[in-house]
Scaffold this motif. Structure first.
Motif, short mmCIF file in Angstrom:
data_model
loop_
_atom_site.label_atom_id
_atom_site.label_comp_id
_atom_site.label_asym_id
_atom_site.label_seq_id
_atom_site.Cartn_x
_atom_site.Cartn_y
_atom_site.Cartn_z
N LYS A 28 0.81 -1.21 0.00
CA LYS A 28 0.00 0.00 0.00
C LYS A 28 0.84 1.27 0.00
N ARG B 292 1.69 -3.97 -6.06
CA ARG B 292 1.18 -2.67 -5.61
C ARG B 292 -0.35 -2.65 -5.63
N GLU C 272 -4.91 2.15 -6.66
CA GLU C 272 -5.48 3.31 -5.98
C GLU C 272 -7.00 3.29 -6.12
N ARG C 273 -7.66 3.73 -5.07
CA ARG C 273 -9.12 3.77 -5.06
C ARG C 273 -9.58 5.22 -5.04
N ASP C 274 -10.65 5.51 -5.78
CA ASP C 274 -11.21 6.86 -5.82
C ASP C 274 -12.02 7.10 -4.55
N TRP D 261 -12.54 -0.49 -8.27
CA TRP D 261 -11.34 -0.79 -7.48
C TRP D 261 -11.20 -2.29 -7.27
#
Length: 258
Positions: free
Chosen positions: A36, A66, A69-71, A86
């Motif tokens: 993360k 990796r 990324e989440r919105d 995601w």
């Protein structure tokens, strides 16, 4: 066929590993860990410490990837689609890891914080990979000690009172729906905005904890009106110091204050 263990490893304390979890770990060839980023590198370190402690006498591999990324800005009607996107991005990674890093008769594992069945996406992501049909595997689940169980244990209290229900919800839901009718004990997870502040004027106690089970653990309890300012200050200081925070809390309302 490939086998995947989904292993609950507790809220952070290496001693919270169950015997079943250790047995599953010792039968695993490859451990998959989603990185993360630098700010949360100590989460990866805790997993590796657990492996070092219990698998020092056997060979295994750790494969890191990796985490997408989440919105986190999406809200309202856009929230569920953002989570779906995601999870699908995670499914792409899981699919590749299982297909490329695990032999057809090998055993892999994901080490999941807390319990895999409580507000964790691993099981849903693996089910999406299975439905795609590109890589075949069998998977099982080892339950773990959740942050909820660890929280009330550290505060030496119970989740519910005699004959009364308890509800587990998220900060977003608490903000939208408030404290539910007929439920006076509410556990709140995934609250980045301290939504408990909306209930300071009510007769409510709070049992709050951050980094539960780790050397950085912080605990605060008491009447919400008194505890809220202290929690806000400690939370801000901890987030500034570490760059991230994981916290959970129990709101306990007086039955007459509805």
């Amino acid at each position: 066929m490939r086998t995947i263990h989904v292993i609950g490893i507790g809220a952070g304390d290496p001693d919270q590993l169950t015997l079943q979890a250790v047995k599953a770990m010792r039968g695993t060839d490859v451990f998959f860990i989603l990185d993360k980023g630098e700010a949360k590198a100590d989460l990866t370190g805790l997993r590796r410490d657990m492996l070092d402690r219990h698998l020092a006498d056997r060979a295994y591999r750790v494969v890191e990837a990796r985490d997408p990324e989440r919105d986190r800005s999406a809200g309202g009607a856009a929230y569920s689609p953002a989570v779906g996107d995601w999870r699908s991005a995670r499914a792409d990674i899981y699919e590749r890891l299982i297909a490329d890093e695990l032999g057809e008769d090998g055993t892999g594992a994901f080490l999941v914080w807390g319990d895999p069945a409580l507000y964790d996406s691993t099981l849903a992501v693996l089910e999406e990979v299975r439905e795609r049909g590109t890589v075949a595997f069998h998977h099982d689940v080892v339950p773990g000690i959740s942050s909820v169980s660890a929280l009330v244990a550290r505060h030496r209290t119970g989740l519910n009172r005699v004959g009364r229900p308890v509800q587990i919800t998220t900060g977003r839901r608490l903000s939208e729906e408030g404290l539910p009718d007929g439920v006076d004990d509410v556990v709140v997870m995934l609250d980045a905005h301290q939504r408990f502040r909306a209930f300071v004027g009510q007769d409510v106690d709070i049992y709050w904890g951050a980094y539960i089970g780790t050397p950085d653990e912080i605990l605060v309890s008491g009447p919400l009106a008194e505890a809220a300012p202290r929690i806000e200050r400690l939370r801000a200081e901890a987030r500034e110091r570490k760059g991230w925070i994981m916290d959970t809390y129990l709101l306990r309302r007086s039955p007459g204050d509805r």
